[in-house]
Design a protein around this motif. Structure first.
Motif, PDB file in Angstrom:
ATOM      1  N   GLU A 129       0.853  -1.179   0.000  1.00  0.00           N
ATOM      2  CA  GLU A 129       0.000   0.000   0.000  1.00  0.00           C
ATOM      3  C   GLU A 129       0.896   1.239   0.000  1.00  0.00           C
ATOM      4  O   GLU A 129       1.840   1.323   0.776  1.00  0.00           O
ATOM      5  N   THR A 130       0.603   2.183  -0.888  1.00  0.00           N
ATOM      6  CA  THR A 130       1.398   3.394  -1.040  1.00  0.00           C
ATOM      7  C   THR A 130       0.492   4.601  -0.856  1.00  0.00           C
ATOM      8  O   THR A 130      -0.637   4.606  -1.342  1.00  0.00           O
ATOM      9  N   LEU A 131       0.985   5.627  -0.173  1.00  0.00           N
ATOM     10  CA  LEU A 131       0.222   6.852   0.047  1.00  0.00           C
ATOM     11  C   LEU A 131       0.677   7.919  -0.940  1.00  0.00           C
ATOM     12  O   LEU A 131       1.882   8.152  -1.107  1.00  0.00           O
ATOM     13  N   LEU A 132      -0.286   8.573  -1.594  1.00  0.00           N
ATOM     14  CA  LEU A 132      -0.020   9.689  -2.491  1.00  0.00           C
ATOM     15  C   LEU A 132      -0.844  10.873  -2.009  1.00  0.00           C
ATOM     16  O   LEU A 132      -2.079  10.844  -2.057  1.00  0.00           O
ATOM     17  N   ASP A 133      -0.166  11.904  -1.528  1.00  0.00           N
ATOM     18  CA  ASP A 133      -0.842  13.096  -1.023  1.00  0.00           C
ATOM     19  C   ASP A 133      -0.803  14.174  -2.100  1.00  0.00           C
ATOM     20  O   ASP A 133       0.258  14.734  -2.389  1.00  0.00           O
ATOM     21  N   LEU A 146      -3.234  12.637 -12.811  1.00  0.00           N
ATOM     22  CA  LEU A 146      -1.964  12.410 -13.513  1.00  0.00           C
ATOM     23  C   LEU A 146      -0.906  11.856 -12.573  1.00  0.00           C
ATOM     24  O   LEU A 146      -0.163  10.931 -12.925  1.00  0.00           O
ATOM     25  N   LYS A 147      -0.828  12.396 -11.366  1.00  0.00           N
ATOM     26  CA  LYS A 147       0.157  11.909 -10.400  1.00  0.00           C
ATOM     27  C   LYS A 147      -0.190  10.503  -9.922  1.00  0.00           C
ATOM     28  O   LYS A 147       0.687   9.677  -9.703  1.00  0.00           O
ATOM     29  N   ALA A 148      -1.479  10.212  -9.772  1.00  0.00           N
ATOM     30  CA  ALA A 148      -1.894   8.860  -9.387  1.00  0.00           C
ATOM     31  C   ALA A 148      -1.545   7.867 -10.484  1.00  0.00           C
ATOM     32  O   ALA A 148      -1.060   6.764 -10.210  1.00  0.00           O
ATOM     33  N   ASN A 149      -1.771   8.248 -11.724  1.00  0.00           N
ATOM     34  CA  ASN A 149      -1.445   7.378 -12.849  1.00  0.00           C
ATOM     35  C   ASN A 149       0.048   7.058 -12.856  1.00  0.00           C
ATOM     36  O   ASN A 149       0.447   5.904 -13.032  1.00  0.00           O
ATOM     37  N   LYS A 150       0.865   8.059 -12.651  1.00  0.00           N
ATOM     38  CA  LYS A 150       2.321   7.860 -12.620  1.00  0.00           C
ATOM     39  C   LYS A 150       2.718   6.944 -11.458  1.00  0.00           C
ATOM     40  O   LYS A 150       3.547   6.047 -11.619  1.00  0.00           O
ATOM     41  N   ALA A 151       2.110   7.160 -10.300  1.00  0.00           N
ATOM     42  CA  ALA A 151       2.428   6.333  -9.133  1.00  0.00           C
ATOM     43  C   ALA A 151       2.022   4.878  -9.363  1.00  0.00           C
ATOM     44  O   ALA A 151       2.759   3.957  -9.013  1.00  0.00           O
ATOM     45  N   LEU A 152       0.856   4.661  -9.970  1.00  0.00           N
ATOM     46  CA  LEU A 152       0.382   3.300 -10.220  1.00  0.00           C
ATOM     47  C   LEU A 152       1.282   2.552 -11.191  1.00  0.00           C
ATOM     48  O   LEU A 152       1.484   1.346 -11.050  1.00  0.00           O
ATOM     49  N   ARG A 153       1.847   3.256 -12.168  1.00  0.00           N
ATOM     50  CA  ARG A 153       2.744   2.597 -13.125  1.00  0.00           C
ATOM     51  C   ARG A 153       3.937   1.957 -12.436  1.00  0.00           C
ATOM     52  O   ARG A 153       4.447   0.939 -12.896  1.00  0.00           O
ATOM     53  N   PRO A 197       3.430  -2.818  -8.303  1.00  0.00           N
ATOM     54  CA  PRO A 197       3.116  -4.147  -8.833  1.00  0.00           C
ATOM     55  C   PRO A 197       1.604  -4.355  -8.944  1.00  0.00           C
ATOM     56  O   PRO A 197       0.820  -3.683  -8.264  1.00  0.00           O
ATOM     57  N   ALA A 198       1.197  -5.288  -9.778  1.00  0.00           N
ATOM     58  CA  ALA A 198      -0.217  -5.624  -9.926  1.00  0.00           C
ATOM     59  C   ALA A 198      -0.802  -6.010  -8.573  1.00  0.00           C
ATOM     60  O   ALA A 198      -0.159  -6.692  -7.782  1.00  0.00           O
ATOM     61  N   GLY A 199      -2.000  -5.530  -8.289  1.00  0.00           N
ATOM     62  CA  GLY A 199      -2.680  -5.838  -7.040  1.00  0.00           C
ATOM     63  C   GLY A 199      -2.343  -4.901  -5.894  1.00  0.00           C
ATOM     64  O   GLY A 199      -2.989  -4.935  -4.854  1.00  0.00           O
ATOM     65  N   ALA A 200      -1.339  -4.041  -6.062  1.00  0.00           N
ATOM     66  CA  ALA A 200      -0.963  -3.098  -5.004  1.00  0.00           C
ATOM     67  C   ALA A 200      -2.039  -2.035  -4.857  1.00  0.00           C
ATOM     68  O   ALA A 200      -2.796  -1.758  -5.787  1.00  0.00           O
ATOM     69  N   ARG A 201      -2.102  -1.448  -3.668  1.00  0.00           N
ATOM     70  CA  ARG A 201      -3.096  -0.407  -3.403  1.00  0.00           C
ATOM     71  C   ARG A 201      -2.420   0.952  -3.294  1.00  0.00           C
ATOM     72  O   ARG A 201      -1.381   1.088  -2.663  1.00  0.00           O
ATOM     73  N   LEU A 202      -3.056   1.943  -3.914  1.00  0.00           N
ATOM     74  CA  LEU A 202      -2.607   3.327  -3.840  1.00  0.00           C
ATOM     75  C   LEU A 202      -3.677   4.114  -3.098  1.00  0.00           C
ATOM     76  O   LEU A 202      -4.841   4.135  -3.504  1.00  0.00           O
TER      77      LEU A 202
END
Length: 77
Positions: free
Chosen positions: A3-7, A18-25, A28-33
């Motif tokens: 699990e990753t936090l993006l503020d 756009l920042k969420a898209n970059k972070a998700l790239r 790994p598959a199945g990870a949570r943002l």
């Protein structure tokens, strides 16, 4: 499960998505943002983004002007 936090509080559309898209790239598959956003447009932007990309919007809610979205990266990239 990862699990990753993006503020992205204080940023306006389209930057939160756009920042969420970059972070998700980079995840790994199945990870949570977990995304924290204050832009009112985020309430519509993130569900639309997930529907378009195939990621799962596991949670969405607002408290005290801060939106919290939990996005699970799709299994196949």
């Amino acid at each position: 499960m990862s699990e990753t936090l993006l503020d992205v509080q204080g940023l306006s559309c389209p930057l939160p998505v756009l920042k969420a898209n970059k972070a998700l790239r980079g995840l790994p598959a199945g990870a949570r943002l977990v995304v924290l956003a204050t832009d009112p447009a985020a309430a519509k932007d993130f569900p639309a983004y997930c529907a378009e990309t195939g990621h799962s919007l596991d949670e969405a809610g607002e408290a005290d002007g801060v939106w919290r979205f939990v996005i699970r990266k799709k299994e196949t990239a």
